[in-house]
Motif scaffolding. Sequence first.
Motif, PDB file in Angstrom:
ATOM      1  N   LEU A 172       0.798  -1.104  -0.087  1.00 23.58           N
ATOM      2  CA  LEU A 172       0.184   0.053  -0.043  1.00 23.58           C
ATOM      3  C   LEU A 172       1.037   1.248   0.129  1.00 23.58           C
ATOM      4  CD1 LEU A 172      -2.682  -1.029   2.809  1.00 23.58           C
ATOM      5  CD2 LEU A 172      -2.809  -0.985   0.298  1.00 23.58           C
ATOM      6  N   PRO A 173       0.355   2.323  -0.958  1.00 19.89           N
ATOM      7  CA  PRO A 173       1.394   3.477  -0.722  1.00 19.89           C
ATOM      8  C   PRO A 173       0.513   4.477   0.337  1.00 19.89           C
ATOM      9  CG  PRO A 173      -0.190   3.442  -2.611  1.00 19.89           C
ATOM     10  CD  PRO A 173      -0.214   2.284  -1.923  1.00 19.89           C
ATOM     11  N   GLU A 174       1.118   5.687   0.374  1.00 18.52           N
ATOM     12  CA  GLU A 174       0.497   6.436   1.385  1.00 18.52           C
ATOM     13  C   GLU A 174      -0.805   7.291   0.733  1.00 18.52           C
ATOM     14  OE1 GLU A 174       3.606   8.910   3.283  1.00 18.52           O
ATOM     15  OE2 GLU A 174       4.316   7.379   4.291  1.00 18.52           O
ATOM     16  N   ARG A 175      -0.570   7.400  -0.627  1.00 16.30           N
ATOM     17  CA  ARG A 175      -1.627   8.294  -1.227  1.00 16.30           C
ATOM     18  C   ARG A 175      -1.698   8.116  -2.377  1.00 16.30           C
ATOM     19  NH1 ARG A 175      -3.985  13.231   0.078  1.00 16.30           N
ATOM     20  NH2 ARG A 175      -4.501  14.464  -1.760  1.00 16.30           N
ATOM     21  N   VAL A 176      -3.104   7.854  -3.078  1.00 18.15           N
ATOM     22  CA  VAL A 176      -3.255   7.590  -4.282  1.00 18.15           C
ATOM     23  C   VAL A 176      -4.300   8.490  -4.882  1.00 18.15           C
ATOM     24  CG1 VAL A 176      -2.785   5.116  -4.117  1.00 18.15           C
ATOM     25  CG2 VAL A 176      -5.261   5.721  -3.848  1.00 18.15           C
ATOM     26  N   GLN A 177      -4.672   8.777  -6.084  1.00 20.09           N
ATOM     27  CA  GLN A 177      -5.636   9.509  -6.770  1.00 20.09           C
ATOM     28  C   GLN A 177      -6.350   8.635  -7.629  1.00 20.09           C
ATOM     29  OE1 GLN A 177      -4.490  13.587  -7.528  1.00 20.09           O
ATOM     30  NE2 GLN A 177      -6.354  13.960  -9.140  1.00 20.09           N
ATOM     31  N   ILE A 178      -7.935   8.873  -7.669  1.00 23.75           N
ATOM     32  CA  ILE A 178      -8.532   8.039  -8.437  1.00 23.75           C
ATOM     33  C   ILE A 178      -9.505   8.655  -9.329  1.00 23.75           C
ATOM     34  CG2 ILE A 178      -8.329   5.949  -6.852  1.00 23.75           C
ATOM     35  CD1 ILE A 178     -11.210   6.445  -6.251  1.00 23.75           C
TER      36      ILE A 178
ATOM     37  N   ALA B  89      -3.523  -0.591  -4.393  1.00 27.19           N
ATOM     38  CA  ALA B  89      -2.196  -1.592  -3.816  1.00 27.19           C
ATOM     39  C   ALA B  89      -1.718  -2.099  -5.153  1.00 27.19           C
ATOM     40  CB  ALA B  89      -2.650  -2.451  -3.048  1.00 27.19           C
ATOM     41  N   GLU B  90      -0.102  -2.466  -4.933  1.00 26.82           N
ATOM     42  CA  GLU B  90       0.471  -3.310  -6.001  1.00 26.82           C
ATOM     43  C   GLU B  90       0.342  -4.595  -5.260  1.00 26.82           C
ATOM     44  OE1 GLU B  90       2.140  -2.614  -8.570  1.00 26.82           O
ATOM     45  OE2 GLU B  90       1.732  -0.852  -8.711  1.00 26.82           O
ATOM     46  N   ILE B  91      -0.160  -5.687  -6.264  1.00 26.87           N
ATOM     47  CA  ILE B  91      -0.925  -6.963  -5.854  1.00 26.87           C
ATOM     48  C   ILE B  91       0.235  -7.905  -6.302  1.00 26.87           C
ATOM     49  CG2 ILE B  91      -2.428  -8.693  -5.464  1.00 26.87           C
ATOM     50  CD1 ILE B  91      -4.664  -6.612  -5.835  1.00 26.87           C
ATOM     51  N   ASP B  92       1.024  -8.834  -5.342  1.00 29.63           N
ATOM     52  CA  ASP B  92       2.032  -9.515  -5.766  1.00 29.63           C
ATOM     53  C   ASP B  92       1.436 -11.146  -5.531  1.00 29.63           C
ATOM     54  OD1 ASP B  92       4.231 -11.043  -6.905  1.00 29.63           O
ATOM     55  OD2 ASP B  92       5.470 -10.538  -4.942  1.00 29.63           O
ATOM     56  N   ALA B  93       0.869 -11.809  -6.653  1.00 31.84           N
ATOM     57  CA  ALA B  93       0.208 -12.897  -6.345  1.00 31.84           C
ATOM     58  C   ALA B  93      -0.013 -13.592  -7.666  1.00 31.84           C
ATOM     59  CB  ALA B  93      -1.219 -12.574  -5.512  1.00 31.84           C
ATOM     60  N   PRO B  94      -0.199 -14.999  -7.784  1.00 35.75           N
ATOM     61  CA  PRO B  94      -0.390 -15.625  -9.039  1.00 35.75           C
ATOM     62  C   PRO B  94      -1.499 -14.657 -10.014  1.00 35.75           C
ATOM     63  CG  PRO B  94      -0.478 -17.333  -7.418  1.00 35.75           C
ATOM     64  CD  PRO B  94      -0.437 -15.901  -6.875  1.00 35.75           C
ATOM     65  N   GLU B  95      -1.413 -14.625 -11.299  1.00 35.38           N
ATOM     66  CA  GLU B  95      -2.260 -13.643 -11.936  1.00 35.38           C
ATOM     67  C   GLU B  95      -3.752 -13.845 -11.817  1.00 35.38           C
ATOM     68  OE1 GLU B  95      -3.051 -12.795 -16.728  1.00 35.38           O
ATOM     69  OE2 GLU B  95      -1.509 -14.137 -16.041  1.00 35.38           O
TER      70      GLU B  95
ATOM     71  N   LEU C 120      -8.125   5.209   4.164  1.00 36.76           N
ATOM     72  CA  LEU C 120      -8.494   3.626   4.355  1.00 36.76           C
ATOM     73  C   LEU C 120      -7.606   2.978   5.123  1.00 36.76           C
ATOM     74  CD1 LEU C 120      -9.919   2.757   0.872  1.00 36.76           C
ATOM     75  CD2 LEU C 120     -11.176   3.412   2.679  1.00 36.76           C
ATOM     76  N   THR C 121      -7.631   2.326   6.163  1.00 32.89           N
ATOM     77  CA  THR C 121      -6.764   1.523   6.959  1.00 32.89           C
ATOM     78  C   THR C 121      -6.441   0.312   6.566  1.00 32.89           C
ATOM     79  OG1 THR C 121      -8.216   1.026   8.731  1.00 32.89           O
ATOM     80  CG2 THR C 121      -6.942   3.077   8.931  1.00 32.89           C
ATOM     81  N   VAL C 122      -5.353  -0.403   6.865  1.00 32.48           N
ATOM     82  CA  VAL C 122      -5.293  -2.034   6.496  1.00 32.48           C
ATOM     83  C   VAL C 122      -6.558  -2.632   7.312  1.00 32.48           C
ATOM     84  CG1 VAL C 122      -3.814  -3.742   6.927  1.00 32.48           C
ATOM     85  CG2 VAL C 122      -2.960  -1.652   6.173  1.00 32.48           C
ATOM     86  N   GLY C 123      -6.726  -2.530   8.511  1.00 27.27           N
ATOM     87  CA  GLY C 123      -7.938  -2.877   9.197  1.00 27.27           C
ATOM     88  C   GLY C 123      -9.291  -2.865   8.366  1.00 27.27           C
TER      89      GLY C 123
ATOM     90  N   ALA D 224      -3.633 -15.417   4.707  1.00 30.16           N
ATOM     91  CA  ALA D 224      -2.682 -15.824   3.876  1.00 30.16           C
ATOM     92  C   ALA D 224      -2.271 -14.668   2.883  1.00 30.16           C
ATOM     93  CB  ALA D 224      -3.494 -16.679   2.658  1.00 30.16           C
ATOM     94  N   LEU D 225      -2.353 -13.500   3.279  1.00 35.84           N
ATOM     95  CA  LEU D 225      -2.078 -12.134   2.796  1.00 35.84           C
ATOM     96  C   LEU D 225      -0.945 -11.421   3.562  1.00 35.84           C
ATOM     97  CD1 LEU D 225      -5.342 -10.555   1.492  1.00 35.84           C
ATOM     98  CD2 LEU D 225      -3.860 -12.088  -0.028  1.00 35.84           C
ATOM     99  N   THR D 226      -0.031 -10.978   3.151  1.00 36.14           N
ATOM    100  CA  THR D 226       0.832  -9.851   3.897  1.00 36.14           C
ATOM    101  C   THR D 226       0.744  -8.661   3.269  1.00 36.14           C
ATOM    102  OG1 THR D 226       2.321 -11.883   3.777  1.00 36.14           O
ATOM    103  CG2 THR D 226       3.344  -9.564   4.387  1.00 36.14           C
ATOM    104  N   PHE D 227       0.496  -7.683   4.204  1.00 36.52           N
ATOM    105  CA  PHE D 227       0.282  -6.237   3.791  1.00 36.52           C
ATOM    106  C   PHE D 227       1.605  -5.528   4.294  1.00 36.52           C
ATOM    107  CE2 PHE D 227      -3.873  -7.551   4.029  1.00 36.52           C
ATOM    108  CZ  PHE D 227      -4.718  -6.942   3.228  1.00 36.52           C
ATOM    109  N   THR D 228       2.146  -4.894   3.286  1.00 39.46           N
ATOM    110  CA  THR D 228       3.376  -4.196   3.336  1.00 39.46           C
ATOM    111  C   THR D 228       3.096  -2.590   3.025  1.00 39.46           C
ATOM    112  OG1 THR D 228       4.131  -4.580   1.127  1.00 39.46           O
ATOM    113  CG2 THR D 228       4.784  -6.277   2.721  1.00 39.46           C
TER     114      THR D 228
END
Length: 195
Positions: free
Chosen positions: A30-36, A47-53, A76-79, A94-98
């Motif tokens: 997760l970055p600190e800030r995003v714009q949508i 987020a950048e998701i590192d998992a099988p496609e 938005l918090t991780v919780g 099964a997920l790791t949040f960084t």
Amino acid sequence: MRHCRLPCELLIAGALVVLAAPAWAQTIELPERVQIEGLRITLADLAEIDAPEQRARRLGAIDVGPAPLPGGSRGLTVGYLKMRLRRCGIDCEALTFTGATRVEVARAAAPPEGGPRASAEGDATEDAPPPEPTVVKRGSRVRLSVVCGAVRIIAEATTLERGVVGSRARLRVEQTRETVVGQLTSATEAVIRRG
């Protein structure tokens, strides 16, 4: 006999470790800030998701909530994200949040529709015609924000009458089928302020 038993026990123990370990480390950074730009926020927006496609696509498509109003932001918090993922049947163990523990989601301010051109000094030029009011047709879908103090509730609604941006109009809330009156803030958004 003992010489043969030891390697067999090691093989069985090794097989159990392989079966217990996840096939792929699934990381959500997760970055600190995003714009949508859209009306809803997906995990892929944040987020950048590192998992099988296939797994990454499934995780990325999860709707984590409504976008802030144009020009606004929300945190938005991780919780909170874990709670939304669990509601979709995702095992968060099964997920790791960084990265950041809280993401500030911002939405670009909507450009004024048909507004007068500004001069270099920042004043409106006098030769510009007055802006045409934006008409919202009956039956249009809008995102309704009900604001009560610091609390904001978002719902989908349909206009029950023709109106212009800035005026009040009757709306039907899709989830409850209730008829309310709200102020049209754009062609796709309306607001009700209470308390």
